[in-house]
Every structure is written in structure tokens, then in C-alpha cells.
Enzyme design. Structure first.
Site, PDB file in Angstrom:
ATOM      1  N   LYS A  23       0.825  -1.195   0.000  1.00 51.17           N
ATOM      2  CA  LYS A  23       0.000   0.000   0.000  1.00 51.17           C
ATOM      3  C   LYS A  23       0.872   1.264   0.000  1.00 51.17           C
ATOM      4  CE  LYS A  23      -4.115   1.555   2.596  1.00 51.17           C
ATOM      5  NZ  LYS A  23      -4.963   1.216   3.771  1.00 51.17           N
ATOM      6  N   SER A  50      -9.671   1.821   3.567  1.00 48.91           N
ATOM      7  CA  SER A  50      -8.745   2.500   2.686  1.00 48.91           C
ATOM      8  C   SER A  50      -7.904   1.578   1.818  1.00 48.91           C
ATOM      9  CB  SER A  50      -7.817   3.388   3.535  1.00 48.91           C
ATOM     10  OG  SER A  50      -7.032   2.608   4.429  1.00 48.91           O
ATOM     11  N   SER A  99     -10.141  -0.935   7.500  1.00 44.01           N
ATOM     12  CA  SER A  99      -9.573  -0.667   6.186  1.00 44.01           C
ATOM     13  C   SER A  99      -8.930  -1.860   5.505  1.00 44.01           C
ATOM     14  CB  SER A  99      -8.556   0.474   6.275  1.00 44.01           C
ATOM     15  OG  SER A  99      -9.208   1.699   6.488  1.00 44.01           O
TER      16      SER A  99
END
Length: 478
Positions: free
Chosen positions: A90, A165, A189
């Protein structure tokens, strides 16, 4: 590493293989890491231009890393758990020499001088990073879009959120860009994007996987230490288990890391608490049906499933809001309002309008005491029920734009995410597992257990997974 038996019916395309099968085949010399990596890079080339799950595709460095893993095998050197396996990382953690953008235009030039602990652990396990996954600005929405990298689409349907997210991470896994993705979870997330994209995601107990982002500075708030965790996303529970083992190696830069065993003592109690109704809350009928279906699959595997309501469901969300949102308001919100895109600013503004998010030092301090009381009650509850089966979200995946419709719409979204915030507030492991599709839309369930008993969640998740047989999205869409 315990050797894995390779199935006889593995598909021809290596990008479709599970991480454990790739690792075993590379270990045996049946395939090379370069072949596996190139297959994923080719898959990225055909799918990422539409899905936009990855912000940066690191094809050149990935192939060099793959060649090095192949060379290590040829030299007879020890091989890691994910040796030669393509993964994504990420864009809100550090990878040395690459930008840590957080999905923010102002951060596009923020180049990391060292790896975050989770990055270092993945590299040490032999994983090959093929790209960086997208996130909403500062990871503050349930929808993955930003001015820096654009909108990530859900591989199942373009109008649905891939979650946030870790929406880029889950979309990449669902679309076959890599078998494993790194994600992180402050309020859901990892679990919500996995749910929205029809893959599997684990929120480990805080302290299980070492966590820190050097480019973000030395000091972390309580919520960053005890609510925010790093975790794996994959297309199978077995790959989640393997990735968790790789990610959870010690790193002295995280003082909260705990050397807890990955497998706890055997538990003879096979009771599971099923939560398909929550007083005062509306659960979508499709979600309730998924929970009951999962319960039936667990019973077929020898579990004893009973309707039972855990304590303090609603209060735990208030505790999360009192602690996390107070910290965000006090220290982080001005940066968000200054640097984030309009969508993130709007979402945060409407979240801060929620009654539970008001800045109040007394409520913030009391939140710690309330949290301690609730964790004690949950520990006692899980003496009776070592595993809890409950929703991941109370609704099917949201449509894009749902969080831009004002305070009332945001209040509905926050209510739907109660199960996600609950688990984060109590620092329990939570596993999001898909159960199937409803009119082409993924649906799934969440499994929860006591602290550092991820193994119980994973075992129950495998019992569900054996029956669910989740397809891949583009096999359905064409």
C-alpha cells in the site's frame, strides 16, 4: 516452511495461482519467480488500466528481485515463506527509494529512505513487490479515490466502492494482479475492502505485525498504536495465514510488537456465537442471509453455532469515536483539510459532525476506562464462545458518492460500519471472508476471536471458504 502439495488442476496462467502454490512450485524448481512475476505484470498491464488499483507498477525492480530470488534458490540458500511470490504494498507505508504518497498530491515527492517494518518483513520472506496500491487521501474514506492517483474501481462493478482505505490492495487481489496484498486497518480498512471485493482480509491483533512508517515521524498516538494494524489480503484463507506468518516477524522499531505464537493452545470448545440481529440496528437481509449460510457451513464442519449477543456492541463504536476522532481532530484534521482532495475533506467534515466525534477531553479519558471494561466483558464472553460470527458491514458495498451526500448519509454509513469499528476498538482479530454473490455483488461475513487467536478465525474461515467457492470477478464479467 512446511511443504504444500500442489493440486493437479492448477490453471495455466500463473497469476491465478495462490501464493502458497507459487511458493512451493518455485521452491521445487517447477517454475521460476521470474515466470510468476512476469505473469502478474502481464495481468496488471491488461487490468490496471481499467481498475486503477495500483498507483505505481514497479515492473523493472520486481523482475530484478525475482531474478535474485531465483539465484538464491540456485545457490541453495534458505528460502522464505513467500519466496518469489508477487505482492503489492500500500502507498501509505514506506518502501525504500519509492514515494509514500498517502494518495495526496503534496506527498508525491516524499521518498522513503528506509522500509517500514511490514515491508522489511515481506522482503525478508522473499516476496517480490510488483506495485503500490491506491488508497483514499490519508486513508480516511471507505472509498478509494484521490486527486493524486484517481479512482480505483471495484472489479465486480464499476459503480461500487472497492472499499477503503485498502481498496487498491483488495481490487488488485480480486483482479488477479497479485495473489497477496499488504493492507492496514484503523477502523476496518483491511476487512471492508476485502468484503467489497469478494476476497479475504485479516485484521490481526495490534502488536502481532510490527508497524511504523518512518516518513510519518517518530511519535504515534494511542489510536495509531492500538487501533491501526498491518494485515494481509488474499484470495484464500491459507494465503492469509501464510502471509501473516511472514509479516509478523519481530522488528525492534515497533515497541508494541508482541512475540505471541501464531498457533495458540488447542480449544475443545467449538461453540460459535452467531450475530445476525443487533438491537436497534438494521442489517440488510442479504447480509443476514450470508451469516445464516455461513453458520450452516460451520455446523457442517463440526462447530456448534448459537445465536448469542456479545456485550456492548453499540458502546464500543462510541469508544472508538471518542478516542480516534478526538486524536484526529486535535492533531491531524488541519493537515487533512489543507492537503487532501475535496472528497476526503467533505467526508471528514461530515464524520466530525457526528455526535460521537466531538472533541471532549473528559470523554477521551473516560474512553480508555470504558474500553478496558468492554474488553474484560468480551474476554468472558469468548470463554463461552471462542469464535463470533457477525457482519463485516451491515449493508452491501456502498455505491460511489454515498459519502458525499451530507451528514445524514454519513451517519448511515458510520452506523453500517459498526462491526468494523467494534473489533478495532477492542483490539481483537477480525477476518472478513466472502460467502458469495448477490446479483453480482460480493457479500461475506466477519469472524472474531480473542486477542492473538487469529488461528481460530482462520480455521473457521477455512470451513466457510470450502463451501463458498468464490469466483474471480472478470471470469463473470468477461
Amino acid at each position: 516452511m512446511e511443504h504444500t502439495t500442489l493440486p493437479n488442476d492448477l490453471p495455466a496462467e500463473l497469476w491465478r495461482w495462490e501464493a502458497r502454490h507459487l511458493a512451493e512450485a518455485i521452491r521445487r524448481g517447477d517454475i521460476s519467480s521470474r515466470e510468476a512475476t512476469q505473469s502478474c505484470i502481464d495481468r496488471i498491464a491488461t487490468t490496471n488500466k481499467h481498475v486503477n488499483a495500483l498507483t505505481h507498477v514497479t515492473a523493472g525492480s520486481a523482475l530484478l528481485a525475482a531474478d535474485e530470488t531465483d539465484a538464491r534458490r540456485s545457490r541453495g540458500e534458505p528460502l522464505g515463506l513467500l519466496h518469489g511470490v508477487p505482492v503489492t504494498i500500500k502507498c501509505n507505508v514506506d518502501v525504500q527509494g519509492e514515494p509514500t504518497t498517502h494518495g495526496v498530491v503534496a506527498k508525491l515527492g516524499l521518498i522513503a529512505s528506509e522500509d517500514s517494518p511490514v515491508t522489511r518483513n515481506l522482503r525478508a520472506a522473499g516476496a517480490v513487490c510488483v506495485g503500490r496500491s491506491n488508497t483514499p487521501a490519508f486513508s480516511l474514506r471507505w472509498f478509494t479515490e484521490n486527486d493524486a492517483h484517481g479512482r480505483t474501481l471495484n472489479p465486480w462493478r464499476d459503480d461500487l466502492t472497492p472499499g477503503g482505505s485498502s481498496g487498491g490492495a483488495s481490487a488488485a487481489v480480486a483482479a488477479g494482479m497479485s495473489p497477496v496484498a499488504h493492507g492496514n486497518d484503523l477502523a476496518g480498512s483491511v476487512r471492508y475492502p476485502a468484503y467489497a471485493c469478494g476476497v479475504t482480509g485479516l485484521r490481526p491483533t495490534a502488536g502481532r505485525v510490527p508497524s511504523w512508517t518512518p516518513t510519518s515521524g517518530e511519535e504515534r498516538t494511542f489510536a495509531a498504536q492500538m487501533f491501526a494494524v498491518q494485515g494481509p489480503i488474499a484470495r484464500s484463507v491459507a494465503d492469509v495465514r501464510l502471509s501473516l506468518a511472514a509479516m509478523s516477524a519481530r522488528d525492534p522499531r515497533d515497541p508494541n510488537w508482541v512475540p505471541a505464537p501464531l498457533e495458540g493452545p488447542p480449544v475443545s470448545n467449538r461453540r460459535v456465537a452467531m450475530v445476525d440481529e443487533i438491537p436497534g440496528m438494521a442489517i440488510a437481509p442479504e447480509v443476514s442471509a450470508a451469516i445464516r449460510q455461513a453458520a450452516a457451513w460451520l455446523e457442517a464442519s463440526g462447530y456448534i453455532v448459537e445465536r448469542a449477543l456479545p456485550p456492548d456492541l453499540g458502546e464500543s463504536v462510541d469508544v472508538w469515536m471518542s478516542i480516534a476522532m478526538t486524536e484526529i481532530m486535535q492533531g491531524f484534521a488541519p493537515t487533512v483539510f489543507q492537503l487532501a482532495d475535496e472528497g476526503t475533506r467533505k467526508a471528514l467534515q461530515d464524520t466530525l459532525a457526528h455526535p460521537g466525534a466531538q472533541l471532549d477531553l473528559k470523554r477521551y479519558i473516560e474512553g480508555y476506562g470504558r474500553r478496558d471494561r468492554m474488553r474484560r466483558r468480551w474476554n468472558l464472553f469468548m470463554e463461552q464462545y471462542p469464535v463470533v460470527l457477525m457482519p463485516t458491514s451491515l449493508e452491501l458495498p456502498f455505491r460511489y458518492g454515498d459519502d458525499q451526500q451530507g451528514e445524514e448519509a454519513m451517519a448511515r454509513i458510520l452506523a453500517a460500519q459498526l462491526p468494523l469499528k467494534l473489533v478495532a476498538a477492542l483490539n481483537l482479530p477480525g477476518l472478513s471472508v466472502p460467502t458469495g454473490l448477490v446479483d453480482g455483488v460480493p457479500v461475506g461475513v466477519q469472524l472474531v476471536s480473542s486477542a492473538f487467536r487469529e488461528d481460530l478465525c482462520l480455521a473457521a474461515g477455512e470451513a466457510i471458504e470450502r463451501q463458498a467457492c468464490m469466483p474471480m470477478p472478470f471470469d463473470q464479467r468477461g
